[in-house]
Design a protein around this motif. Structure first.
Motif: not given
Lengths: 224, 224
Positions: B33, B45, B104
């Motif tokens: 992330a 992501l 994320a």
């Protein structure tokens, strides 16, 4: 190592009662934090921030009861799951108490500024989060999976209120930089309330697992 | 109900190994992330946001192992505390996985804007949080209370970085309204990282309780 079943049943009931008491104390702290925010009462907020000895004592007491029950009665099946659920719920309720402190801290900063707006959606979120928590604990005590499922369904309304609050406050911040700091604190409060809802959700999932031995934590994982 | 102690010891070791594996998977997700955020890589992501089947499977597996060990061997004292610690750590690691998703998601929104600044303190927070988590899990496996105590001491550095990040981003937001939205996401990321540190702290506290039967969760509560 055989113990009278009535003794175990009594102890388990006492454990459930303690969990309920702890839930009420945690909920009371959330309510106080919100009341301090909406009435801009610094004393109320300071009291919440000072922490709650009763909540800490209850947490340790519940943990000890769980360990004693596990060590003395070596329960199996639904009884074992009930004690593990109590251990987990205990952690969730402690976190709810911590979140009440986080809310009060953000509120304490917020009331140092002029109010950004009349608070409507935040008290609404708080009402939902508190109801979810109460329902989840009732579901635990009554082993009511239907009520637990109802709690799981409520989580979406918290999420959409949080998004709505964020969008509205963003508009204020873009229009007037003096609202940036207090708006940030309101956004944080809404996230803390969302997390209280998450903890209620955890409790509800524990109830379903306790009663049905069915893990509902990963709804999307097919076949798990 | 007597079982060979070697069998129990083997099962407990297998449980510890699984907890370590889960810790590594959770940590890897946090790293991904952060990498997605710093390299502005939307694919990375998206992968984090899609969730991790392995993490979910491990969580269910660890829970089942704990229940089986409790039901079959009815352990007492340090063995009982080790299993309850594993149950708790399991929950903490699941949350770390969820926080990787939250990071994320915020990063995905962040990379939709021009960068607010070169990211220095956020990667620094991530490094500390990940190290805390790794150390806490090492402490669990080695029953090392000194290392666990070291993790508890690291929490302050995360907290001061978080405050520093907040102040710096607030300055940007006040100067230039176009930075408000992306700055909010960076503030959220810093809070998610702080929470990963909190989970590492929980693990460290569980280790101390497991080894010493001493509850260090409420440092300030005298006599508790």
């Amino acid at each position: 190592m055989t113990h009278e079943p009535t003794h175990f049943a009594q102890e388990l009931q006492a454990l459930r009662d303690r969990v309920l008491v702890m839930g009420r104390v945690a909920e009371r702290r959330v309510r106080a934090a919100l009341q301090g925010l909406t009435t801009r009462n610094r004393d109320t907020l300071d009291e919440v921030i000072a922490g709650d000895r009763q909540l800490n004592d209850l947490q340790i007491d519940i943990d000890e009861r769980c360990f004693t029950l596990l060590a003395l009665f070596h329960p199996v099946a639904v009884d074992l799951r009930a004690i593990v659920a109590a251990l987990r719920i205990n952690t969730d309720l402690e976190r709810v108490g911590d979140l009440a402190i986080n809310i009060a801290e953000a509120a304490q900063r917020y009331v140092g500024h002029a109010p950004v707006k009349k608070l409507i959606d935040i008290p609404r979120m708080a009402t939902i989060a508190q109801r979810m928590l109460r329902d989840a604990l009732d579901a635990f005590v009554r082993r009511d999976t239907e009520l637990a499922q109802h709690v799981l369904n409520e989580d979406d309304s918290l999420d959409s209120l949080k998004t709505q609050i964020f969008r509205e406050l963003l508009t204020y911040m873009l229009q007037d930089p003096t609202t940036i700091e207090p708006s940030l604190d309101l956004i944080l409060v809404s996230r803390h309330l969302e997390r209280i809802g998450d903890h209620a959700t955890n409790v509800a999932e524990d109830v379903i697992f306790m009663v049905l031995a069915k893990d509902v934590r990963h709804h999307s994982a097919e076949g798990a």
